[in-house]
Design an enzyme around this catalytic site. Structure first.
Site, PDB file in Angstrom:
ATOM      1  N   PHE A 221       4.363  21.935  62.192  1.00  0.00           N
ATOM      2  CA  PHE A 221       3.325  22.522  61.333  1.00  0.00           C
ATOM      3  C   PHE A 221       2.542  23.608  62.076  1.00  0.00           C
ATOM      4  CE2 PHE A 221      -1.324  21.672  60.330  1.00  0.00           C
ATOM      5  CZ  PHE A 221      -1.400  22.566  59.270  1.00  0.00           C
ATOM      6  N   ILE A 222       1.896  23.238  63.188  1.00  0.00           N
ATOM      7  CA  ILE A 222       1.072  24.215  63.929  1.00  0.00           C
ATOM      8  C   ILE A 222       1.968  25.299  64.527  1.00  0.00           C
ATOM      9  CG2 ILE A 222      -0.489  24.544  65.895  1.00  0.00           C
ATOM     10  CD1 ILE A 222      -1.606  21.715  65.372  1.00  0.00           C
TER      11      ILE A 222
ATOM     12  N   VAL B 102      -7.406   4.211  51.825  1.00  0.00           N
ATOM     13  CA  VAL B 102      -7.287   3.133  52.805  1.00  0.00           C
ATOM     14  C   VAL B 102      -8.676   2.562  53.113  1.00  0.00           C
ATOM     15  CG1 VAL B 102      -6.630   2.619  55.195  1.00  0.00           C
ATOM     16  CG2 VAL B 102      -5.170   4.092  53.782  1.00  0.00           C
TER      17      VAL B 102
ATOM     18  N   TYR C 196      -0.732   0.520  56.386  1.00  0.00           N
ATOM     19  CA  TYR C 196      -0.204   0.893  57.713  1.00  0.00           C
ATOM     20  C   TYR C 196       0.391  -0.281  58.486  1.00  0.00           C
ATOM     21  CZ  TYR C 196      -2.677   5.450  57.550  1.00  0.00           C
ATOM     22  OH  TYR C 196      -3.111   6.708  57.232  1.00  0.00           O
TER      23      TYR C 196
ATOM     24  N   ARG D 178       0.628  12.486  57.141  1.00  0.00           N
ATOM     25  CA  ARG D 178      -0.839  12.482  57.248  1.00  0.00           C
ATOM     26  C   ARG D 178      -1.463  12.684  55.867  1.00  0.00           C
ATOM     27  NH1 ARG D 178      -0.732  16.226  62.576  1.00  0.00           N
ATOM     28  NH2 ARG D 178       1.165  16.897  61.513  1.00  0.00           N
TER      29      ARG D 178
ATOM     30  N   ARG E   2      -3.105   1.253  67.060  1.00  0.00           N
ATOM     31  CA  ARG E   2      -3.483   2.583  66.588  1.00  0.00           C
ATOM     32  C   ARG E   2      -3.827   3.502  67.766  1.00  0.00           C
ATOM     33  NH1 ARG E   2      -5.710   5.960  62.532  1.00  0.00           N
ATOM     34  NH2 ARG E   2      -6.524   7.767  63.615  1.00  0.00           N
TER      35      ARG E   2
ATOM     36  N   TYR F  58      -1.631   6.247  70.707  1.00  0.00           N
ATOM     37  CA  TYR F  58      -1.533   7.719  70.699  1.00  0.00           C
ATOM     38  C   TYR F  58      -2.704   8.343  71.460  1.00  0.00           C
ATOM     39  CZ  TYR F  58      -2.099  12.343  68.284  1.00  0.00           C
ATOM     40  OH  TYR F  58      -2.283  13.673  67.947  1.00  0.00           O
TER      41      TYR F  58
HETATM   42  N1  LIG Z   1      -2.327  18.990  62.862  1.00  0.00           N
HETATM   43  C1  LIG Z   1      -3.423  18.491  63.388  1.00  0.00           C
HETATM   44  O1  LIG Z   1      -4.473  18.462  62.760  1.00  0.00           O
HETATM   45  C2  LIG Z   1      -3.445  17.947  64.785  1.00  0.00           C
HETATM   46  C3  LIG Z   1      -4.580  17.236  65.143  1.00  0.00           C
HETATM   47  C4  LIG Z   1      -4.685  16.762  66.447  1.00  0.00           C
HETATM   48  C5  LIG Z   1      -3.673  17.000  67.349  1.00  0.00           C
HETATM   49  N2  LIG Z   1      -2.570  17.702  66.979  1.00  0.00           N
HETATM   50  C6  LIG Z   1      -1.548  17.925  68.014  1.00  0.00           C
HETATM   51  O2  LIG Z   1      -0.979  19.215  67.867  1.00  0.00           O
HETATM   52  C7  LIG Z   1       0.404  19.171  68.167  1.00  0.00           C
HETATM   53  C8  LIG Z   1       1.229  19.733  67.009  1.00  0.00           C
HETATM   54  O3  LIG Z   1       0.923  19.016  65.835  1.00  0.00           O
HETATM   55  P1  LIG Z   1       1.558  19.340  64.409  1.00  0.00           P
HETATM   56  O4  LIG Z   1       0.549  18.970  63.414  1.00  0.00           O
HETATM   57  O5  LIG Z   1       2.134  20.698  64.406  1.00  0.00           O
HETATM   58  O6  LIG Z   1       2.727  18.244  64.371  1.00  0.00           O
HETATM   59  P2  LIG Z   1       4.269  18.378  63.961  1.00  0.00           P
HETATM   60  O7  LIG Z   1       4.842  17.010  63.958  1.00  0.00           O
HETATM   61  O8  LIG Z   1       4.395  19.170  62.717  1.00  0.00           O
HETATM   62  O9  LIG Z   1       4.895  19.226  65.155  1.00  0.00           O
HETATM   63  C9  LIG Z   1       5.387  18.676  66.340  1.00  0.00           C
HETATM   64  C10 LIG Z   1       6.746  19.291  66.619  1.00  0.00           C
HETATM   65  O10 LIG Z   1       7.201  18.817  67.893  1.00  0.00           O
HETATM   66  C11 LIG Z   1       8.593  18.578  67.799  1.00  0.00           C
HETATM   67  N3  LIG Z   1       8.981  17.606  68.815  1.00  0.00           N
HETATM   68  C12 LIG Z   1       8.529  16.330  68.945  1.00  0.00           C
HETATM   69  N4  LIG Z   1       9.142  15.725  69.979  1.00  0.00           N
HETATM   70  C13 LIG Z   1      10.005  16.625  70.507  1.00  0.00           C
HETATM   71  C14 LIG Z   1      10.920  16.583  71.574  1.00  0.00           C
HETATM   72  N5  LIG Z   1      11.105  15.470  72.297  1.00  0.00           N
HETATM   73  N6  LIG Z   1      11.643  17.689  71.867  1.00  0.00           N
HETATM   74  C15 LIG Z   1      11.488  18.819  71.113  1.00  0.00           C
HETATM   75  N7  LIG Z   1      10.638  18.918  70.083  1.00  0.00           N
HETATM   76  C16 LIG Z   1       9.905  17.829  69.782  1.00  0.00           C
HETATM   77  C17 LIG Z   1       8.792  18.034  66.388  1.00  0.00           C
HETATM   78  O11 LIG Z   1      10.147  18.165  65.960  1.00  0.00           O
HETATM   79  C18 LIG Z   1       7.810  18.871  65.583  1.00  0.00           C
HETATM   80  O12 LIG Z   1       8.445  20.000  65.035  1.00  0.00           O
HETATM   81  C19 LIG Z   1       0.716  17.720  68.529  1.00  0.00           C
HETATM   82  O13 LIG Z   1       0.672  17.579  69.922  1.00  0.00           O
HETATM   83  C20 LIG Z   1      -0.412  16.934  67.900  1.00  0.00           C
HETATM   84  O14 LIG Z   1      -0.668  15.735  68.591  1.00  0.00           O
HETATM   85  C21 LIG Z   1      -2.435  18.158  65.704  1.00  0.00           C
HETATM   86  O1  LIG Z   2      -2.713   8.039  51.747  1.00  0.00           O
HETATM   87  C1  LIG Z   2      -3.603   8.004  52.614  1.00  0.00           C
HETATM   88  C2  LIG Z   2      -3.438   8.502  53.945  1.00  0.00           C
HETATM   89  C3  LIG Z   2      -4.491   8.441  54.842  1.00  0.00           C
HETATM   90  N1  LIG Z   2      -5.675   7.905  54.472  1.00  0.00           N
HETATM   91  C4  LIG Z   2      -6.844   7.898  55.410  1.00  0.00           C
HETATM   92  O2  LIG Z   2      -7.190   9.252  55.654  1.00  0.00           O
HETATM   93  C5  LIG Z   2      -7.746   9.419  56.955  1.00  0.00           C
HETATM   94  C6  LIG Z   2      -7.046  10.557  57.655  1.00  0.00           C
HETATM   95  O3  LIG Z   2      -5.717  10.206  57.911  1.00  0.00           O
HETATM   96  P1  LIG Z   2      -4.626  11.180  58.599  1.00  0.00           P
HETATM   97  O4  LIG Z   2      -3.287  10.560  58.332  1.00  0.00           O
HETATM   98  O5  LIG Z   2      -4.784  12.567  58.175  1.00  0.00           O
HETATM   99  O6  LIG Z   2      -4.890  11.034  60.148  1.00  0.00           O
HETATM  100  P2  LIG Z   2      -6.178  10.864  61.073  1.00  0.00           P
HETATM  101  O7  LIG Z   2      -7.225  11.870  60.759  1.00  0.00           O
HETATM  102  O8  LIG Z   2      -6.613   9.447  61.040  1.00  0.00           O
HETATM  103  O9  LIG Z   2      -5.514  11.131  62.478  1.00  0.00           O
HETATM  104  C7  LIG Z   2      -4.961  12.404  62.809  1.00  0.00           C
HETATM  105  O10 LIG Z   2      -5.928  12.988  63.611  1.00  0.00           O
HETATM  106  C8  LIG Z   2      -5.636  14.038  64.473  1.00  0.00           C
HETATM  107  C9  LIG Z   2      -4.226  14.102  65.007  1.00  0.00           C
HETATM  108  O11 LIG Z   2      -4.158  13.839  66.362  1.00  0.00           O
HETATM  109  C10 LIG Z   2      -3.181  13.408  64.243  1.00  0.00           C
HETATM  110  O12 LIG Z   2      -2.585  14.355  63.416  1.00  0.00           O
HETATM  111  C11 LIG Z   2      -3.638  12.189  63.517  1.00  0.00           C
HETATM  112  O13 LIG Z   2      -3.764  11.167  64.479  1.00  0.00           O
HETATM  113  C12 LIG Z   2      -7.642   8.045  57.613  1.00  0.00           C
HETATM  114  O14 LIG Z   2      -8.872   7.388  57.469  1.00  0.00           O
HETATM  115  C13 LIG Z   2      -6.593   7.314  56.789  1.00  0.00           C
HETATM  116  O15 LIG Z   2      -6.753   5.918  56.793  1.00  0.00           O
HETATM  117  C14 LIG Z   2      -5.859   7.403  53.172  1.00  0.00           C
HETATM  118  O16 LIG Z   2      -6.928   6.904  52.808  1.00  0.00           O
HETATM  119  N2  LIG Z   2      -4.801   7.479  52.290  1.00  0.00           N
END
Ligand SMILES: NC(=O)c1ccc[n+]([C@@H]2O[C@H](COP(=O)([O-])OP(=O)(O)OC[C@H]3O[C@@H](n4cnc5c(N)ncnc54)[C@H](O)[C@@H]3O)[C@@H](O)[C@H]2O)c1
Ligand SMILES: O=c1ccn([C@@H]2O[C@H](COP(=O)(O)OP(=O)(O)O[C@H]3OC[C@@H](O)[C@H](O)[C@H]3O)[C@@H](O)[C@H]2O)c(=O)[nH]1
Length: 387
Positions: free
Chosen positions: A26-27, A251, A329, A233, A180, A183
């Protein structure tokens, strides 16, 4: 145009090569898009998947053709990793298992992915004197201090008890049975290791703590471009419910609070880090939008309204239903109660501020979800179930 760009101190920005691990996620997909369309930099894009960046890799007529090269590899076991890090000026590590449904059900995979698999990346950067931007998470803060106060305590309203500061706030996790936190704990340890590599061996690093970045291409829609039983998520869970005209599952009553930031705002912050190393090195940055705070229930209610606007369908009656976290979950789930990022450090170092309101970011994101998935969902729903 691109060649005349300057950094925050007025110096011209030189084109660099970036090794981006997890570029297909995604990012990563948004960051690649930004780098291709607005900068002269080259990206070595590493991932096991590339569906979300296909539009950047093909066709060859893309103006950035040749500046992005995809390498399909799993960093757990691929000897090409060090060579690719050596070829680049900067490594950005995004690879992770980062969906909460996995933390308590696949804790070993979660810990390996977020700690063990990130170790060689840190080591190769340190040994080869390469800069590293590592993606951590706001989950390293865990629960707020305020959550331990009595429910009616007036101190719960005092920001000192809930605003999360990079250099002051403690990291508060639940007990070991609450898996939980596998991570958050793995992310915390890799942060500490990177910090120590900086202190003892001079590694140039930046750590990013994203606070719920959301937008198009986040996760998957179960049964369409991901497993039917998969739990993504919250944005994708609620989008899936809306597309299927099912109630949104809250949830434990949807009382937890989150701040949501639009992916496009957040990517601006990452670009500033990439192009201003002197201001970003050695720092940990919260990246979020403190103005977009809602409970999960409020998020669901807003998404119902926005989806009705973008789809033209009337809003669902009985749009939400409560489910227990154990049911949703499984055993070992726990939650962060509230997440407000302090913005002082990123403001001071990079002058970054988020711009997009929650309503506006949901409107553009749900327009994308509707356009991308509504037809596919209709077809799946119309299919007779095999008896
Ligand atoms: N989206 C958010 O709000 C959020 C919040 C907090 C932290 N993060 C962090 O940001 C980073 C990216 O998050 P995202 O939302 O894009 O998640 P995402 O799951 O969409 O992207 C992660 C990517 O890493 C790749 N990947 C995982 N393991 C791998 C491996 N062993 N080898 C090669 N590729 C691999 C996956 O295929 C995936 O495409 C993560 O480290 C996540 O913990 C994201
Ligand atoms: O269908 C759903 C899914 C989720 N939820 C709730 O929505 C909240 C947000 O849930 P998300 O699945 O988006 O994930 P969280 O915000 O808890 O954690 C995220 O935070 C930052 C990142 O590191 C990760 O992408 C993830 O851990 C939680 O309280 C969860 O319990 C619902 O109530 N209904």
């Amino acid at each position: 145009m691109a060649s005349s760009r300057v950094d925050l101190d007025g110096n011209p920005i030189k084109p660099i090569t970036i090794c981006m691990i997890g570029a297909g996620g995604f990012i990563g997909s948004h960051l690649c898009e930004k780098l291709m369309t607005e900068t002269p930099h080259t990206v070595l894009a590493l991932d096991v998947y590339n569906d979300k960046i296909k539009h950047l890799l093909e066709p060859e007529t893309n103006p950035w053709h040749g500046r992005i090269n995809f390498h399909r590899l799993n960093i757990k076991h691929d000897s090409r990793l060090e060579g690719l890090i050596k070829m680049a000026d900067l490594t950005i590590n995004l690879a992770a298992i980062c969906t909460p449904a996995d933390y308590n059900t696949r804790p070993l995979d979660t810990i390996y992915s977020n700690f063990i698999d990130a170790l060689p990346v840190v080591k190769y950067c340190s040994e080869n004197n390469k800069r590293l931007i590592h993606f951590s998470t706001c989950e390293v803060y865990g629960k707020t201090i305020g959550s331990f106060l009595p429910k009616d305590s007036p101190l719960r309203k005092d920001p000192a008890y809930y605003v999360l500061k990079e250099d002051e706030s403690p990291c508060i996790f639940g007990s070991i049975e609450k898996q939980r936190w596998s991570y958050a704990c793995a992310k915390q340890l890799i942060e500490r290791l990177i910090y120590a590599e900086g202190a003892e061996n001079g590694l140039e690093f930046t750590i990013v703590r994203p606070f719920n970045w959301i937008g198009p291409r986040m996760d998957f829609i179960p049964g369409i471009d991901g497993p039917s039983e998969g739990v993504p998520r919250v944005l994708a869970c609620f989008s899936n419910n809306l597309l299927r005209k099912e109630p949104l599952k809250l949830v434990d009553g949807g009382q937890s609070q989150r701040t949501f930031v639009y992916i496009k705002d957040a990517i601006e912050a990452v670009l500033l880090m990439i192009e201003n190393p002197a201001r970003a090195n050695g720092h940990i940055f919260n990246v979020g939008n403190p103005n977009n705070e809602v409970t999960v229930r409020q998020l669901g209610e807003m998404m119902v309204k926005v989806y009705s606007k973008v789809s033209g369908d009337p809003p669902l009656e009985n749009a939400t239903v409560d489910v227990s976290s154990k049911e949703f979950y499984g055993e070992g789930y726990d939650d962060s109660d509230k997440r407000i990022p302090d913005m002082t450090i990123i403001n001071r170092q990079l002058g970054w501020n988020p711009k997009t309101s929650l309503w506006d970011l949901l409107e553009s994101t749900l327009t994308y979800q509707h356009r991308t998935y509504a037809e596919a969902i209709k077809k799946v729903i119309a299919k007779p179930v095999a008896s």
